[in-house]
Design a protein around this motif. Structure first.
Motif, PDB file in Angstrom:
ATOM      1  N   SER A  17     -26.417 -33.085 -15.082  1.00 61.14           N
ATOM      2  CA  SER A  17     -26.455 -32.741 -13.917  1.00 61.14           C
ATOM      3  C   SER A  17     -25.348 -31.706 -13.251  1.00 61.14           C
ATOM      4  CB  SER A  17     -26.424 -34.066 -12.886  1.00 61.14           C
ATOM      5  OG  SER A  17     -27.346 -34.919 -13.395  1.00 61.14           O
ATOM      6  N   ALA A  18     -25.549 -30.572 -13.852  1.00 59.46           N
ATOM      7  CA  ALA A  18     -24.451 -29.595 -13.576  1.00 59.46           C
ATOM      8  C   ALA A  18     -25.033 -28.268 -14.176  1.00 59.46           C
ATOM      9  CB  ALA A  18     -23.220 -29.693 -14.194  1.00 59.46           C
ATOM     10  N   PRO A  19     -24.684 -27.168 -13.394  1.00 57.55           N
ATOM     11  CA  PRO A  19     -25.064 -25.743 -13.946  1.00 57.55           C
ATOM     12  C   PRO A  19     -24.555 -25.466 -15.110  1.00 57.55           C
ATOM     13  CG  PRO A  19     -23.659 -25.423 -12.197  1.00 57.55           C
ATOM     14  CD  PRO A  19     -23.825 -27.041 -12.222  1.00 57.55           C
ATOM     15  N   VAL A  20     -24.511 -26.072 -16.272  1.00 58.37           N
ATOM     16  CA  VAL A  20     -24.086 -26.036 -17.720  1.00 58.37           C
ATOM     17  C   VAL A  20     -25.117 -25.985 -18.699  1.00 58.37           C
ATOM     18  CG1 VAL A  20     -22.106 -26.826 -19.299  1.00 58.37           C
ATOM     19  CG2 VAL A  20     -21.910 -26.890 -16.653  1.00 58.37           C
ATOM     20  N   ASP A  21     -25.234 -25.070 -19.552  1.00 58.05           N
ATOM     21  CA  ASP A  21     -26.068 -24.938 -20.770  1.00 58.05           C
ATOM     22  C   ASP A  21     -26.028 -25.758 -21.703  1.00 58.05           C
ATOM     23  OD1 ASP A  21     -24.558 -23.485 -22.338  1.00 58.05           O
ATOM     24  OD2 ASP A  21     -25.733 -21.772 -21.848  1.00 58.05           O
ATOM     25  N   GLU A  22     -26.903 -26.002 -22.648  1.00 60.35           N
ATOM     26  CA  GLU A  22     -26.489 -27.033 -23.727  1.00 60.35           C
ATOM     27  C   GLU A  22     -25.302 -26.441 -24.596  1.00 60.35           C
ATOM     28  OE1 GLU A  22     -29.985 -28.036 -25.913  1.00 60.35           O
ATOM     29  OE2 GLU A  22     -31.112 -28.981 -24.171  1.00 60.35           O
ATOM     30  N   ALA A  23     -25.321 -25.435 -24.913  1.00 61.11           N
ATOM     31  CA  ALA A  23     -24.253 -24.879 -25.763  1.00 61.11           C
ATOM     32  C   ALA A  23     -22.813 -25.055 -25.291  1.00 61.11           C
ATOM     33  CB  ALA A  23     -24.309 -23.314 -26.169  1.00 61.11           C
ATOM     34  N   SER A 182     -19.159 -21.356 -15.512  1.00 60.59           N
ATOM     35  CA  SER A 182     -20.662 -21.302 -15.602  1.00 60.59           C
ATOM     36  C   SER A 182     -20.941 -19.873 -14.993  1.00 60.59           C
ATOM     37  CB  SER A 182     -21.294 -22.286 -14.603  1.00 60.59           C
ATOM     38  OG  SER A 182     -21.137 -23.772 -15.083  1.00 60.59           O
ATOM     39  N   THR A 183     -21.797 -19.377 -15.779  1.00 62.44           N
ATOM     40  CA  THR A 183     -22.208 -18.023 -15.542  1.00 62.44           C
ATOM     41  C   THR A 183     -23.393 -17.966 -14.581  1.00 62.44           C
ATOM     42  OG1 THR A 183     -24.159 -17.986 -17.181  1.00 62.44           O
ATOM     43  CG2 THR A 183     -21.972 -17.473 -18.026  1.00 62.44           C
ATOM     44  N   ARG A 184     -23.467 -16.781 -13.731  1.00 63.72           N
ATOM     45  CA  ARG A 184     -24.557 -16.704 -12.765  1.00 63.72           C
ATOM     46  C   ARG A 184     -25.886 -17.149 -13.538  1.00 63.72           C
ATOM     47  NH1 ARG A 184     -24.805 -13.703  -8.021  1.00 63.72           N
ATOM     48  NH2 ARG A 184     -26.873 -14.061  -6.986  1.00 63.72           N
ATOM     49  N   ARG A 185     -25.978 -16.820 -14.683  1.00 56.57           N
ATOM     50  CA  ARG A 185     -27.371 -17.286 -15.544  1.00 56.57           C
ATOM     51  C   ARG A 185     -27.625 -18.875 -15.450  1.00 56.57           C
ATOM     52  NH1 ARG A 185     -29.448 -15.168 -21.594  1.00 56.57           N
ATOM     53  NH2 ARG A 185     -31.321 -16.644 -21.556  1.00 56.57           N
ATOM     54  N   ARG A 187     -26.001 -21.100 -13.277  1.00 54.21           N
ATOM     55  CA  ARG A 187     -26.327 -21.452 -12.307  1.00 54.21           C
ATOM     56  C   ARG A 187     -27.657 -21.193 -11.698  1.00 54.21           C
ATOM     57  NH1 ARG A 187     -21.288 -18.334 -11.490  1.00 54.21           N
ATOM     58  NH2 ARG A 187     -22.286 -17.292  -9.823  1.00 54.21           N
ATOM     59  N   ASP A 188     -28.370 -20.026 -11.772  1.00 58.77           N
ATOM     60  CA  ASP A 188     -29.608 -19.775 -11.439  1.00 58.77           C
ATOM     61  C   ASP A 188     -30.483 -20.756 -12.092  1.00 58.77           C
ATOM     62  OD1 ASP A 188     -28.695 -18.032  -9.703  1.00 58.77           O
ATOM     63  OD2 ASP A 188     -29.604 -16.367 -10.534  1.00 58.77           O
ATOM     64  N   ALA A 189     -30.308 -20.875 -13.557  1.00 59.72           N
ATOM     65  CA  ALA A 189     -31.135 -21.656 -14.442  1.00 59.72           C
ATOM     66  C   ALA A 189     -31.298 -23.030 -13.900  1.00 59.72           C
ATOM     67  CB  ALA A 189     -30.972 -21.670 -15.741  1.00 59.72           C
ATOM     68  N   TYR A 190     -30.263 -23.653 -13.497  1.00 63.79           N
ATOM     69  CA  TYR A 190     -30.049 -24.943 -12.923  1.00 63.79           C
ATOM     70  C   TYR A 190     -30.814 -25.221 -11.451  1.00 63.79           C
ATOM     71  CZ  TYR A 190     -27.990 -29.296 -10.964  1.00 63.79           C
ATOM     72  OH  TYR A 190     -27.817 -30.282 -10.265  1.00 63.79           O
ATOM     73  N   GLU A 191     -30.469 -24.175 -10.696  1.00 59.71           N
ATOM     74  CA  GLU A 191     -31.162 -24.154  -9.322  1.00 59.71           C
ATOM     75  C   GLU A 191     -32.727 -24.170  -9.538  1.00 59.71           C
ATOM     76  OE1 GLU A 191     -29.729 -25.442  -6.860  1.00 59.71           O
ATOM     77  OE2 GLU A 191     -27.610 -24.775  -6.972  1.00 59.71           O
ATOM     78  N   TRP A 192     -32.973 -23.371 -10.428  1.00 66.08           N
ATOM     79  CA  TRP A 192     -34.732 -23.002 -10.571  1.00 66.08           C
ATOM     80  C   TRP A 192     -35.373 -24.202 -11.013  1.00 66.08           C
ATOM     81  CZ3 TRP A 192     -36.844 -19.853  -7.614  1.00 66.08           C
ATOM     82  CH2 TRP A 192     -36.438 -18.565  -7.403  1.00 66.08           C
ATOM     83  N   SER A 193     -34.467 -24.855 -12.038  1.00 64.71           N
ATOM     84  CA  SER A 193     -34.936 -26.200 -12.738  1.00 64.71           C
ATOM     85  C   SER A 193     -35.198 -27.316 -11.801  1.00 64.71           C
ATOM     86  CB  SER A 193     -33.994 -26.501 -13.830  1.00 64.71           C
ATOM     87  OG  SER A 193     -34.511 -27.725 -14.317  1.00 64.71           O
ATOM     88  N   TRP A 194     -34.032 -27.446 -10.828  1.00 63.90           N
ATOM     89  CA  TRP A 194     -33.743 -28.536  -9.969  1.00 63.90           C
ATOM     90  C   TRP A 194     -35.154 -28.289  -9.020  1.00 63.90           C
ATOM     91  CZ3 TRP A 194     -33.621 -30.431  -5.206  1.00 63.90           C
ATOM     92  CH2 TRP A 194     -33.003 -31.739  -4.838  1.00 63.90           C
ATOM     93  N   THR A 195     -35.158 -27.227  -8.324  1.00 65.57           N
ATOM     94  CA  THR A 195     -36.268 -26.897  -7.384  1.00 65.57           C
ATOM     95  C   THR A 195     -37.527 -27.178  -7.819  1.00 65.57           C
ATOM     96  OG1 THR A 195     -36.094 -24.774  -7.426  1.00 65.57           O
ATOM     97  CG2 THR A 195     -34.790 -25.910  -5.525  1.00 65.57           C
ATOM     98  N   GLY A 196     -37.726 -26.263  -9.208  1.00 67.34           N
ATOM     99  CA  GLY A 196     -39.241 -26.342  -9.647  1.00 67.34           C
ATOM    100  C   GLY A 196     -39.719 -27.609 -10.068  1.00 67.34           C
ATOM    101  N   SER A 197     -38.768 -28.619 -10.739  1.00 69.21           N
ATOM    102  CA  SER A 197     -38.889 -29.603 -11.349  1.00 69.21           C
ATOM    103  C   SER A 197     -39.514 -30.605 -10.025  1.00 69.21           C
ATOM    104  CB  SER A 197     -37.869 -30.481 -11.742  1.00 69.21           C
ATOM    105  OG  SER A 197     -37.436 -29.846 -13.216  1.00 69.21           O
TER     106      SER A 197
END
Length: 244
Positions: A17-23, A182-185, A187-197
């Protein structure tokens, strides 16, 4: 459908639940976890994604998660059982600010949950109350990457910039020993996932009485993100230890 249930649906494809990728999450946990046996506490765990990752890589760890969302905790329990980690994870449906334990923890996590305590510094005080000597706190906090508009401040609250966030943490008696911005990538991935899901769930369940509400929530969140805070909001995770 309440806000907690909406959030659980929105995090189906991005359980952290944050704009942080798995790595980045794994790197932060490696820096924060104790050696040997230990105990971890997540104050505002959601579906316990951080704790489940920690338990998977640290066989000597036992973990406790606290959250108000029954739907998120239900998801956490199911995932813990699926991974064979249920016997090392305790979950409590409770206000994180009111949680008490008889024993301290070697790692306390509060990632994107400072609002539950009234802000950054109260969240650190709450974490300190549960922390064993020599332990670490994994903090995740939003900050202003650029000067925000009045609309962004109204939406997200009074945040600091990154330098002032780190300075405030240091002035409160904490030393960062690791961090991730967190990178722009991310942050964007998190928001697209949140809204898209959330939008996908609404489209897949058109007859559900909450389908319209879910679709509207996804559309509103996407509009706020793209028009109000995408270009000014940042997120940092810090591994902290007590300075003295």
């Amino acid at each position: 459908m309440n806000r907690q249930e909406l959030s659980t649906l929105a995090h189906r494809r991005h359980p952290i639940s944050a704009p942080v990728d798995e790595a980045a999450a794994d790197e932060l946990l490696r820096a924060a976890l104790p050696e040997g046996e230990g105990r971890a506490l997540d104050l505002g765990c959601g579906s316990a994604a951080w704790l489940l990752r920690a338990l998977a890589v640290h066989p000597g760890l036992r973990a406790t998660g606290v959250d108000l969302s029954e739907s998120a905790l239900r998801t956490a329990r199911a995932e813990a059982e699926r991974l064979g980690l249920g016997d090392r994870l305790a979950l409590h449906r409770q206000d994180a600010a009111e949680f008490r334990s008889a024993r301290p923890y070697d790692l306390v996590l509060t990632v994107g949950a400072s609002h539950a305590h009234g802000g950054l510094l109260p969240a650190l005080e709450a974490a300190r109350a549960h922390l064993a000597p020599g332990g670490a706190v994994l903090l995740g906090e939003g900050y202003w990457e650029r000067t925000p508009s009045p609309a962004a401040v109204e939406l997200l609250g009074e945040l600091r910039d990154l330098a002032d966030t780190v300075a405030a943490v240091g002035a409160a008696g904490w030393t960062p020993v690791h961090g991730h911005t967190s990178t722009r990538r991310e942050r964007d991935a998190y928001e697209w996932s949140w809204t898209g899901s959330l939008a996908a769930w609404a489209l897949d369940h058109p007859e559900h009485p909450d389908s319209g509400q879910a679709r509207e929530a996804a559309e509103l969140h996407r509009e706020e993100w793209l028009r109000t805070y995408r270009d000014c909001f940042g997120f940092v995770c810090l591994v902290l230890r007590r300075t003295g």
